[in-house]
Write a protein that holds these residues in place. Structure first.
Motif, PDB file in Angstrom:
ATOM      1  N   ILE A   1       0.840  -1.206   0.000  1.00 25.14           N
ATOM      2  CA  ILE A   1       0.000   0.000   0.000  1.00 25.14           C
ATOM      3  C   ILE A   1       0.870   1.249   0.000  1.00 25.14           C
ATOM      4  O   ILE A   1       0.613   2.212  -0.738  1.00 25.14           O
ATOM      5  CB  ILE A   1      -0.942  -0.010   1.219  1.00 25.14           C
ATOM      6  CG1 ILE A   1      -1.933  -1.180   1.113  1.00 25.14           C
ATOM      7  CG2 ILE A   1      -1.697   1.313   1.325  1.00 25.14           C
ATOM      8  CD1 ILE A   1      -2.769  -1.389   2.368  1.00 25.14           C
ATOM      9  N   ALA A   2       1.922   1.250   0.818  1.00 24.86           N
ATOM     10  CA  ALA A   2       2.787   2.427   0.900  1.00 24.86           C
ATOM     11  C   ALA A   2       3.510   2.688  -0.419  1.00 24.86           C
ATOM     12  O   ALA A   2       3.649   3.843  -0.847  1.00 24.86           O
ATOM     13  CB  ALA A   2       3.799   2.242   2.030  1.00 24.86           C
ATOM     14  N   ARG A   3       3.965   1.610  -1.060  1.00 21.71           N
ATOM     15  CA  ARG A   3       4.670   1.787  -2.345  1.00 21.71           C
ATOM     16  C   ARG A   3       3.733   2.272  -3.442  1.00 21.71           C
ATOM     17  O   ARG A   3       4.119   3.097  -4.268  1.00 21.71           O
ATOM     18  CB  ARG A   3       5.301   0.463  -2.768  1.00 21.71           C
ATOM     19  CG  ARG A   3       6.560   0.069  -1.988  1.00 21.71           C
ATOM     20  CD  ARG A   3       7.258  -1.077  -2.701  1.00 21.71           C
ATOM     21  NE  ARG A   3       8.462  -1.521  -2.026  1.00 21.71           N
ATOM     22  CZ  ARG A   3       8.566  -2.673  -1.377  1.00 21.71           C
ATOM     23  NH1 ARG A   3       7.532  -3.500  -1.320  1.00 21.71           N
ATOM     24  NH2 ARG A   3       9.695  -3.011  -0.785  1.00 21.71           N
ATOM     25  N   SER A   4       2.509   1.749  -3.446  1.00 13.93           N
ATOM     26  CA  SER A   4       1.590   2.069  -4.538  1.00 13.93           C
ATOM     27  C   SER A   4       0.821   3.370  -4.311  1.00 13.93           C
ATOM     28  O   SER A   4       0.453   4.047  -5.278  1.00 13.93           O
ATOM     29  CB  SER A   4       0.593   0.914  -4.740  1.00 13.93           C
ATOM     30  OG  SER A   4      -0.151   0.678  -3.557  1.00 13.93           O
ATOM     31  N   GLN A   5       0.593   3.738  -3.041  1.00  9.74           N
ATOM     32  CA  GLN A   5      -0.234   4.915  -2.757  1.00  9.74           C
ATOM     33  C   GLN A   5       0.480   5.968  -1.913  1.00  9.74           C
ATOM     34  O   GLN A   5      -0.026   7.088  -1.780  1.00  9.74           O
ATOM     35  CB  GLN A   5      -1.515   4.501  -2.026  1.00  9.74           C
ATOM     36  CG  GLN A   5      -2.442   3.612  -2.827  1.00  9.74           C
ATOM     37  CD  GLN A   5      -3.741   3.340  -2.088  1.00  9.74           C
ATOM     38  OE1 GLN A   5      -3.837   3.543  -0.881  1.00  9.74           O
ATOM     39  NE2 GLN A   5      -4.746   2.894  -2.814  1.00  9.74           N
ATOM     40  N   GLY A   6       1.617   5.625  -1.345  1.00  7.98           N
ATOM     41  CA  GLY A   6       2.299   6.548  -0.453  1.00  7.98           C
ATOM     42  C   GLY A   6       1.806   6.407   0.986  1.00  7.98           C
ATOM     43  O   GLY A   6       0.764   5.817   1.253  1.00  7.98           O
ATOM     44  N   GLY A   7       2.589   6.962   1.894  1.00 10.06           N
ATOM     45  CA  GLY A   7       2.212   6.923   3.301  1.00 10.06           C
ATOM     46  C   GLY A   7       3.370   6.519   4.188  1.00 10.06           C
ATOM     47  O   GLY A   7       4.426   6.084   3.710  1.00 10.06           O
ATOM     48  N   VAL A   8       3.169   6.662   5.488  1.00  5.67           N
ATOM     49  CA  VAL A   8       4.152   6.249   6.480  1.00  5.67           C
ATOM     50  C   VAL A   8       3.595   5.059   7.241  1.00  5.67           C
ATOM     51  O   VAL A   8       2.425   5.046   7.636  1.00  5.67           O
ATOM     52  CB  VAL A   8       4.488   7.410   7.454  1.00  5.67           C
ATOM     53  CG1 VAL A   8       3.244   7.951   8.143  1.00  5.67           C
ATOM     54  CG2 VAL A   8       5.511   6.964   8.490  1.00  5.67           C
ATOM     55  N   ILE A   9       4.398   4.018   7.419  1.00  2.00           N
ATOM     56  CA  ILE A   9       3.971   2.819   8.138  1.00  2.00           C
ATOM     57  C   ILE A   9       4.233   3.026   9.625  1.00  2.00           C
ATOM     58  O   ILE A   9       5.359   3.347  10.033  1.00  2.00           O
ATOM     59  CB  ILE A   9       4.710   1.574   7.619  1.00  2.00           C
ATOM     60  CG1 ILE A   9       4.331   1.326   6.153  1.00  2.00           C
ATOM     61  CG2 ILE A   9       4.388   0.356   8.477  1.00  2.00           C
ATOM     62  CD1 ILE A   9       5.069   0.151   5.515  1.00  2.00           C
ATOM     63  N   VAL A  10       3.191   2.854  10.425  1.00  2.35           N
ATOM     64  CA  VAL A  10       3.255   3.125  11.863  1.00  2.35           C
ATOM     65  C   VAL A  10       3.034   1.826  12.632  1.00  2.35           C
ATOM     66  O   VAL A  10       2.057   1.107  12.384  1.00  2.35           O
ATOM     67  CB  VAL A  10       2.201   4.172  12.273  1.00  2.35           C
ATOM     68  CG1 VAL A  10       2.304   4.479  13.772  1.00  2.35           C
ATOM     69  CG2 VAL A  10       2.362   5.450  11.449  1.00  2.35           C
ATOM     70  N   ASN A  11       3.907   1.546  13.553  1.00  2.00           N
ATOM     71  CA  ASN A  11       3.840   0.309  14.328  1.00  2.00           C
ATOM     72  C   ASN A  11       2.704   0.309  15.350  1.00  2.00           C
ATOM     73  O   ASN A  11       2.516   1.263  16.100  1.00  2.00           O
ATOM     74  CB  ASN A  11       5.175   0.096  15.057  1.00  2.00           C
ATOM     75  CG  ASN A  11       5.110  -1.052  16.037  1.00  2.00           C
ATOM     76  OD1 ASN A  11       4.554  -2.104  15.746  1.00  2.00           O
ATOM     77  ND2 ASN A  11       5.677  -0.862  17.213  1.00  2.00           N
ATOM     78  N   ALA A  12       1.949  -0.792  15.383  1.00  2.00           N
ATOM     79  CA  ALA A  12       0.927  -1.015  16.405  1.00  2.00           C
ATOM     80  C   ALA A  12       1.139  -2.383  17.037  1.00  2.00           C
ATOM     81  O   ALA A  12       0.195  -3.150  17.245  1.00  2.00           O
ATOM     82  CB  ALA A  12      -0.475  -0.908  15.806  1.00  2.00           C
ATOM     83  N   ASP A  13       2.386  -2.691  17.332  1.00  2.00           N
ATOM     84  CA  ASP A  13       2.749  -3.941  18.000  1.00  2.00           C
ATOM     85  C   ASP A  13       3.492  -3.586  19.280  1.00  2.00           C
ATOM     86  O   ASP A  13       4.507  -2.889  19.246  1.00  2.00           O
ATOM     87  CB  ASP A  13       3.630  -4.802  17.096  1.00  2.00           C
ATOM     88  CG  ASP A  13       3.966  -6.144  17.737  1.00  2.00           C
ATOM     89  OD1 ASP A  13       4.836  -6.160  18.638  1.00  2.00           O
ATOM     90  OD2 ASP A  13       3.363  -7.159  17.351  1.00  2.00           O
ATOM     91  N   ALA A  14       3.002  -4.086  20.413  1.00  2.00           N
ATOM     92  CA  ALA A  14       3.532  -3.675  21.711  1.00  2.00           C
ATOM     93  C   ALA A  14       4.976  -4.099  21.927  1.00  2.00           C
ATOM     94  O   ALA A  14       5.678  -3.489  22.740  1.00  2.00           O
ATOM     95  CB  ALA A  14       2.654  -4.233  22.826  1.00  2.00           C
TER      96      ALA A  14
END
Length: 295
Positions: A30-43
């Motif tokens: 998704i990030a490569r095709s649409q852009g964005g920053v990946i945000v961690n939601a793993d404790a």
């Protein structure tokens, strides 16, 4: 990779799913095709002392796409859902679209349903709770909880039970009462694209076994050896699946094959708990079959 659902490029994306189900690959696509920053939601992935066993993104991935909230917390630092939510709030205020990914259901529920503003537990009380847990066990903490909280929490999760006990002792109110006063959510489901990866048990179990073997090949045993001087099973940062088993191997208590088998079983059990939680709490999320993402 072809996606079975439409993803709007201007809306935040949430990706939840059990461990080893392919969440990172989907987020990268998704990030490569649409852009964005990946945000961690793993404790666990917030802690800097576990790169391999926590399955943090590779150096190649982080060089390709911006990643946030990975490995930025020290092993002995205090870090809670509230800490995470405040950091995510700052990211959501920026113009870059967030792709929030992880397997910690409590983080996602706090984000999309709201989080009660509970006062922090005093260190002395935390130490008392640790002592009660170590000397008297989970049943003693459970017996002290109010009925509403007892009916609501996962009574098989020691960390959740201890947290409820600490809140009740520190504030005089049950955790459930605090939760009932929860403020509005930071990111309601109607304002984002919430995706839940589902996986066939046999398919996922095979992936879990292959991934742990890959972790061993990548140096997981050396990573555990480096954590030996810090090892304290009570610390949240020491909850890496596979770490207790590899610690036991390093201490001569089991062979590496035995540790590998025990760690794989523990990971499968963790994935089962995740799937149970997701089914109960994420019914409004868009399901995506993991097998379709890796076909």
């Amino acid at each position: 990779m072809s996606l079975p659902v439409e993803i709007h490029p201007d809306r935040p994306v949430l990706i939840a799913g059990p461990t080893a189900s392919g969440k990172s690959a989907l987020a990268m696509h998704i990030a490569r095709s649409q852009g964005g920053v990946i945000v961690n939601a793993d404790a666990l992935q917030v802690y800097g002392n576990w790169r391999i066993l926590s399955a943090r993104p590779s150096a190649e991935d982080t060089a390709t796409v911006p990643h946030r909230l990975y490995g930025h917390i020290g092993a002995q630092a205090d870090y809670s859902t509230g800490h995470w939510l405040r950091e995510v709030a700052a990211i959501l205020q920026t113009p870059v679209r967030a792709i929030i990914i992880g397997g910690t259901g409590l983080y996602f529920s706090a984000l999309t349903e709201g989080l009660a503003e509970i006062p922090p537990t005093p260190p002395a009380l935390r130490a008392e709770a640790d002592h009660v847990m170590a000397t008297q066990g989970l049943s003693t903490l459970l017996a002290a909880l109010d009925p509403t909280t007892l009916a609501r929490i996962d009574t098989r999760n020691p960390m959740r039970v201890q947290r409820a006990w600490e809140v009740q002792r520190a504030t005089g109110r049950g955790l459930a009462a605090w939760q009932d006063d929860t403020p509005p959510p930071l990111l309601p489901l109607t304002a984002c694209t919430p995706l839940l990866i589902t996986a066939n048990k046999d398919w996922l179990n095979a992936r879990i076994a292959r991934r742990f073997d890959a972790m061993l090949a990548a140096g997981a045993l050396d990573e555990v050896r480096a954590n030996l001087p810090l090892w304290n099973p009570a610390l949240p940062s020491m909850k890496a699946i596979g770490a207790p088993e590899l610690i036991a191997h390093l201490r001569g208590e089991m062979t590496l094959d035995q540790a590998r088998e025990a760690a794989t079983i523990a990971t499968r059990q963790y994935a089962k708990r995740q799937r149970t939680w997701f089914r109960a709490r994420m019914r409004a999320w868009q399901p995506i079959e993991a097998e379709t993402l890796t076909a």
